[in-house]
Write an enzyme that holds these catalytic residues in place. Structure first.
Site, PDB file in Angstrom:
ATOM      1  N   LYS A 114      -3.423   7.439   4.660  1.00  0.00           N
ATOM      2  CA  LYS A 114      -3.463   6.252   5.516  1.00  0.00           C
ATOM      3  C   LYS A 114      -3.443   6.632   6.993  1.00  0.00           C
ATOM      4  CE  LYS A 114      -1.694   2.734   2.393  1.00  0.00           C
ATOM      5  NZ  LYS A 114      -0.631   1.768   2.103  1.00  0.00           N
ATOM      6  N   LYS A 196     -10.815   6.552  -6.170  1.00  0.00           N
ATOM      7  CA  LYS A 196     -10.326   5.386  -6.912  1.00  0.00           C
ATOM      8  C   LYS A 196     -10.907   4.068  -6.401  1.00  0.00           C
ATOM      9  CE  LYS A 196      -6.186   3.547  -4.829  1.00  0.00           C
ATOM     10  NZ  LYS A 196      -4.827   3.111  -4.863  1.00  0.00           N
ATOM     11  N   LYS A 199      -9.760  -2.023  -2.889  1.00  0.00           N
ATOM     12  CA  LYS A 199     -10.263  -3.252  -2.281  1.00  0.00           C
ATOM     13  C   LYS A 199     -10.640  -3.047  -0.820  1.00  0.00           C
ATOM     14  CE  LYS A 199      -5.505  -5.097  -1.954  1.00  0.00           C
ATOM     15  NZ  LYS A 199      -4.686  -4.736  -3.073  1.00  0.00           N
TER      16      LYS A 199
HETATM   17  P1  AMP Z   1      -2.826  -1.264  -4.000  1.00  0.00           P
HETATM   18  O1  AMP Z   1      -4.131  -1.949  -4.237  1.00  0.00           O
HETATM   19  O2  AMP Z   1      -3.025   0.135  -3.518  1.00  0.00           O
HETATM   20  O3  AMP Z   1      -1.900  -2.078  -3.159  1.00  0.00           O
HETATM   21  O4  AMP Z   1      -2.110  -1.080  -5.421  1.00  0.00           O
HETATM   22  C1  AMP Z   1      -1.474  -2.095  -6.150  1.00  0.00           C
HETATM   23  C2  AMP Z   1      -1.191  -1.620  -7.563  1.00  0.00           C
HETATM   24  O5  AMP Z   1      -2.402  -1.421  -8.287  1.00  0.00           O
HETATM   25  C3  AMP Z   1      -0.459  -0.285  -7.661  1.00  0.00           C
HETATM   26  O6  AMP Z   1       0.428  -0.309  -8.768  1.00  0.00           O
HETATM   27  C4  AMP Z   1      -1.556   0.711  -7.887  1.00  0.00           C
HETATM   28  O7  AMP Z   1      -1.091   1.855  -8.550  1.00  0.00           O
HETATM   29  C5  AMP Z   1      -2.520  -0.082  -8.751  1.00  0.00           C
HETATM   30  N1  AMP Z   1      -3.899   0.354  -8.504  1.00  0.00           N
HETATM   31  C6  AMP Z   1      -4.581   0.253  -7.330  1.00  0.00           C
HETATM   32  N2  AMP Z   1      -5.840   0.724  -7.450  1.00  0.00           N
HETATM   33  C7  AMP Z   1      -5.965   1.130  -8.733  1.00  0.00           C
HETATM   34  C8  AMP Z   1      -7.031   1.726  -9.484  1.00  0.00           C
HETATM   35  N3  AMP Z   1      -8.225   1.973  -8.936  1.00  0.00           N
HETATM   36  N4  AMP Z   1      -6.806   2.027 -10.781  1.00  0.00           N
HETATM   37  C9  AMP Z   1      -5.609   1.763 -11.343  1.00  0.00           C
HETATM   38  N5  AMP Z   1      -4.566   1.216 -10.707  1.00  0.00           N
HETATM   39  C10 AMP Z   1      -4.727   0.897  -9.413  1.00  0.00           C
END
Ligand code: AMP
Ligand code: TRP
Length: 330
Positions: A114, A196, A199
């Protein structure tokens, strides 16, 4: 009667969830709510670490609450609340900051990523973000934390901080365990299967949003990057794109990877991609309908937040009190 184990998890209100969030995290949250005592938060304080427009944050918070419920989180079964409504999170964070080492925070890969992306705003909050996350978890005497693979390091830090604190002051915190799903833990980008699905990706075709209409979902899968072979076979190393699509298909249909290989034997990628797109669209359809209804029921959402904050505040307050007593602040 044995007491149910406690689960805590949260997500940042930074936009519409992706298929990765859903399969990697949210769907597990839903599956766990009968068996465990679940507390789910919208971690709005965490999202201040990146510059934002106040009006966007206001909207994302309520939208995420509606997304949680639309995905199947039931406010009758678990505590659902806004992190900033329970001041104990900010209070415990300060205290835990004093029990966390710079060296530990320096090792956090998410901070490095980040910081590299936000060079003009590498603020102290971004650095101590994992301490706020540790406070979230430890305030509720949490046993299990369902998250995607990428949060594992933060969870290990929370365990270390809790262990250190307990070592000094006796049993104050439950030591939490990660709970990472076997399938879906890491859904990859549709355009670059080595990174990965996120969003915040600037390429809209790289991710599926929970609210993408069915045509868009099918189109995005059609364009997904794969390889020059024609065999649907699971091989992350050599066929990361196809393997990712197989994981997604397996997650939404419940079919095993072997069954999927058999199903598409002798068929081309075109057929396979279409099947994945349609299966995903079908999975998201009821969620999207529910979401629309919920956003129109603003009073209901306000009530859920209010009740959640009270219930969470009660539990968090007990832990915080104990911490204050132990360290000599009472
Ligand atoms: P974030 O979008 O980074 O705020 O993540 C929110 C939750 O979604 C966390 O528990 C992440 O580990 C999970 N997460 C985010 N992106 C992925 C992805 N591409 N695959 C699986 N889990 C995800
Ligand atoms: N850091 C997590 C993420 O980016 C969100 C989060 C904050 C969280 N506090 C938490 C997750 C506590 C689990 C438990 O996804």
């Amino acid at each position: 009667m044995t007491q149910k184990k406690r689960i805590f998890s949260g997500m940042q209100p930074t936009g519409i969830l992706t298929l990765g969030n859903y399969l990697g995290a949210m769907r597990n949250w839903v599956a766990l709510q009968d068996e465990y005592d679940c507390i789910y938060s919208i971690v709005d304080l965490h999202s201040l670490t990146i510059r934002h427009e106040p009006k966007d944050l206001r909207q994302y918070r309520i939208s995420l609450l509606a997304q949680y419920i639309a995905c199947g989180i039931d406010p009758e079964k678990c505590i659902l609340f806004m992190q900033s409504h329970v001041s104990a999170h900010a209070e415990l964070t300060w205290i835990l900051n004093c029990y966390t080492y710079m060296g530990e925070l320096n090792r956090m890969t998410q901070f490095k990523e980040k910081a590299a992306k936000n060079e003009s705003n590498i603020n102290a909050g971004l650095f101590t973000y994992p301490v706020l996350m540790a406070a979230d978890i430890l305030l509720y005497q949490t046993h299990l934390v369902p998250v995607g693979e990428d949060q594992k390091q933060h969870l290990e830090l929370a365990r270390d901080i809790a262990g250190r604190f307990n070592g000094l002051y006796g049993d104050v915190f439950q030591i939490p365990e990660p709970y990472i799903p076997k399938v879906g833990a890491r859904i990859m980008s549709l355009q670059d299967p080595e990174s990965k699905m996120s969003k915040s990706d600037s390429n809209q075709n790289a991710f599926i949003s929970l609210l993408d209409p069915p045509e868009t979902i099918v189109r995005k899968f059609k364009r997904a990057v794969t390889d020059s072979e024609t065999v649907v076979r699971f091989d992350i190393e050599n066929k990361p794109g196809i393997s990712n699509l197989m994981s997604i298909y397996s997650s939404v249909t419940g079919k095993s990877l072997e069954d999927i290989e058999r199903e598409f034997e002798g068929k081309g990628y075109g057929d396979f991609k279409l099947a994945v797109g349609e299966a995903v669209a079908e999975t998201l359809r009821p969620i999207q309908e529910r979401y629309k209804d919920l956003l129109a029921s603003r009073d209901y959402l306000e009530d859920v937040m209010k009740e959640g904050a009270e219930a969470a505040g009660y539990i968090a307050g007990k832990t915080l009190n104990k911490v204050y007593r132990k360290i000599g602040l009472r």
